[in-house]
Write a protein that holds these residues in place. Structure first.
Motif, mmCIF file in Angstrom:
data_model
loop_
_atom_site.group_PDB
_atom_site.id
_atom_site.type_symbol
_atom_site.label_atom_id
_atom_site.label_comp_id
_atom_site.label_asym_id
_atom_site.label_seq_id
_atom_site.Cartn_x
_atom_site.Cartn_y
_atom_site.Cartn_z
ATOM 1 N N UNK A 53 -6.576 15.743 14.493
ATOM 2 C CA UNK A 53 -7.993 16.046 14.730
ATOM 3 C C UNK A 53 -8.385 17.313 13.974
ATOM 4 N N UNK A 54 -7.538 18.349 14.059
ATOM 5 C CA UNK A 54 -7.820 19.618 13.366
ATOM 6 C C UNK A 54 -7.891 19.435 11.856
ATOM 7 N N UNK A 55 -7.062 18.557 11.327
ATOM 8 C CA UNK A 55 -7.058 18.299 9.887
ATOM 9 C C UNK A 55 -8.230 17.414 9.452
ATOM 10 N N UNK A 56 -8.930 16.816 10.419
ATOM 11 C CA UNK A 56 -10.044 15.941 10.102
ATOM 12 C C UNK A 56 -9.626 14.520 9.754
ATOM 13 N N UNK A 57 -8.372 14.198 9.973
ATOM 14 C CA UNK A 57 -7.892 12.835 9.697
ATOM 15 C C UNK A 57 -8.414 11.875 10.767
ATOM 16 N N UNK A 58 -8.309 12.277 12.035
ATOM 17 C CA UNK A 58 -8.836 11.465 13.119
ATOM 18 C C UNK A 58 -10.301 11.809 13.341
ATOM 19 N N UNK A 59 -11.073 10.816 13.718
ATOM 20 C CA UNK A 59 -12.505 10.960 13.948
ATOM 21 C C UNK A 59 -12.749 11.636 15.301
ATOM 22 N N UNK A 60 -13.345 12.822 15.271
ATOM 23 C CA UNK A 60 -13.604 13.576 16.499
ATOM 24 C C UNK A 60 -14.561 12.833 17.421
ATOM 25 N N UNK A 61 -15.515 12.114 16.850
ATOM 26 C CA UNK A 61 -16.453 11.355 17.683
ATOM 27 C C UNK A 61 -15.726 10.227 18.426
ATOM 28 N N UNK A 62 -14.800 9.583 17.767
ATOM 29 C CA UNK A 62 -14.002 8.541 18.403
ATOM 30 C C UNK A 62 -13.175 9.134 19.550
ATOM 31 N N UNK A 63 -12.638 10.312 19.322
ATOM 32 C CA UNK A 63 -11.852 11.014 20.335
ATOM 33 C C UNK A 63 -12.729 11.378 21.535
ATOM 34 N N UNK A 64 -13.924 11.879 21.268
ATOM 35 C CA UNK A 64 -14.831 12.271 22.348
ATOM 36 C C UNK A 64 -15.275 11.066 23.176
ATOM 37 N N UNK A 65 -15.498 9.935 22.533
ATOM 38 C CA UNK A 65 -15.824 8.706 23.263
ATOM 39 C C UNK A 65 -14.647 8.314 24.148
ATOM 40 N N UNK A 66 -13.443 8.407 23.617
ATOM 41 C CA UNK A 66 -12.243 8.073 24.393
ATOM 42 C C UNK A 66 -12.104 8.988 25.610
ATOM 43 N N UNK A 67 -12.455 10.259 25.435
ATOM 44 C CA UNK A 67 -12.362 11.215 26.549
ATOM 45 C C UNK A 67 -13.237 10.793 27.729
ATOM 46 N N UNK A 68 -14.342 10.125 27.458
ATOM 47 C CA UNK A 68 -15.277 9.705 28.503
ATOM 48 C C UNK A 68 -15.009 8.290 28.990
ATOM 49 N N UNK A 69 -14.078 7.614 28.357
ATOM 50 C CA UNK A 69 -13.815 6.216 28.661
ATOM 51 C C UNK A 69 -13.025 6.055 29.951
ATOM 52 N N UNK A 70 -13.437 5.102 30.739
ATOM 53 C CA UNK A 70 -12.715 4.741 31.952
ATOM 54 C C UNK A 70 -11.318 4.220 31.618
ATOM 55 N N UNK A 71 -11.193 3.592 30.455
ATOM 56 C CA UNK A 71 -9.915 3.030 30.031
ATOM 57 C C UNK A 71 -8.845 4.115 29.881
ATOM 58 N N UNK A 72 -9.244 5.285 29.427
ATOM 59 C CA UNK A 72 -8.297 6.385 29.208
ATOM 60 C C UNK A 72 -8.373 7.430 30.323
ATOM 61 N N UNK A 73 -8.679 7.024 31.521
ATOM 62 C CA UNK A 73 -8.923 7.949 32.612
ATOM 63 C C UNK A 73 -7.694 8.732 33.062
ATOM 64 N N UNK A 74 -6.505 8.287 32.714
ATOM 65 C CA UNK A 74 -5.300 8.994 33.152
ATOM 66 C C UNK A 74 -4.847 10.078 32.168
ATOM 67 N N UNK A 75 -5.383 10.069 30.965
ATOM 68 C CA UNK A 75 -4.979 11.064 29.967
ATOM 69 C C UNK A 75 -5.582 12.406 30.315
ATOM 70 N N UNK A 76 -4.771 13.435 30.214
ATOM 71 C CA UNK A 76 -5.241 14.802 30.457
ATOM 72 C C UNK A 76 -5.674 15.384 29.097
ATOM 73 N N UNK A 77 -6.951 15.269 28.812
ATOM 74 C CA UNK A 77 -7.497 15.722 27.521
ATOM 75 C C UNK A 77 -7.728 17.227 27.577
ATOM 76 N N UNK A 78 -6.700 18.003 27.509
ATOM 77 C CA UNK A 78 -6.845 19.478 27.553
ATOM 78 C C UNK A 78 -6.662 20.093 26.213
#
Length: 144
Positions: A119-144
Motif C-alpha cells: 500500500x505504501x509503495x502504491x502497488x495496491x489500490x488504497x481505495x480497494x483497501x478502504x472498501x475492504x475495511x468497511x466490508x462485512x466480508x472482512x469483519x474479522x480482520x484487525x485493520x490497524x
C-alpha cells in the motif's frame, strides 16, 4: 482475474480473514484434543476448510509478489492445502493444532506487513483497501 501483483490485495485479505477466523475458532482451546472435540468437531472441520482456503488464495498470488517476499513459505502453505484436500481423513490433529498455535499468528503478521508495504509503495489500490475495511466480508480482520 489475470495474475498481477496489483490483484494480490484481495487474495491477501482473504487469507487474513481466514486466519482471524481460525484464531477465533481455536481461542479457548488448550490442546489438540480439546480443539478437535470442540463443538462436535465443527471448529476443527471449519479450520481445515479455512486452511484450504488459505492455500487456494496462496496459489492465486502472483509470482512477482512471491518473489519479492520469497522468505514466506508459499509452497509449503499450498502444499498443506493439497494435503488437507487429498488426504483429509489422515490429517493429524496434533499437526493442525501446532500450525494454529505456532504458525498462524506469524503468518498473519507477515501478510499484514506485505499489505502495508505494498500500500505504501502504491502497488495496491488504497481505495480497494478502504472498501475492504468497511466490508462485512472482512469483519474479522484487525485493520490497524
Amino acid at each position: 482475474m489475470l495474475p498481477s501483483i496489483k490483484n494480490d490485495l484481495m487474495y491477501l485479505l482473504n487469507i487474513l480473514e481466514c486466519i482471524e477466523k481460525i484464531i477465533l475458532y481455536s481461542a479457548d482451546c488448550t490442546d489438540s484434543e480439546d480443539f478437535y472435540e470442540k463443538n462436535e468437531q465443527m471448529n476443527f472441520n471449519a479450520t481445515l476448510n479455512l486452511l484450504t482456503n488459505i492455500g487456494e488464495n496462496t496459489g492465486k498470488i502472483s509470482e512477482e509478489l512471491k518473489q519479492i517476499y520469497s522468505d514466506v513459505e508459499w509452497s509449503l502453505i499450498k502444499g498443506f492445502r493439497n494435503r488437507v484436500v487429498h488426504d483429509y481423513i489422515n490429517i493429524d490433529t496434533f499437526m493442525v493444532f501446532d500450525i494454529i498455535t505456532n504458525d498462524i499468528k506469524m503468518l498473519r503478521g507477515t501478510i499484514m506487513n506485505i499489505v502495508g508495504v505494498e500500500l505504501d509503495k502504491g502497488i495496491f489500490d488504497i481505495e480497494e483497501y478502504e472498501v475492504a475495511m468497511k466490508s462485512f466480508y472482512y469483519r474479522h480482520i484487525k485493520f490497524d
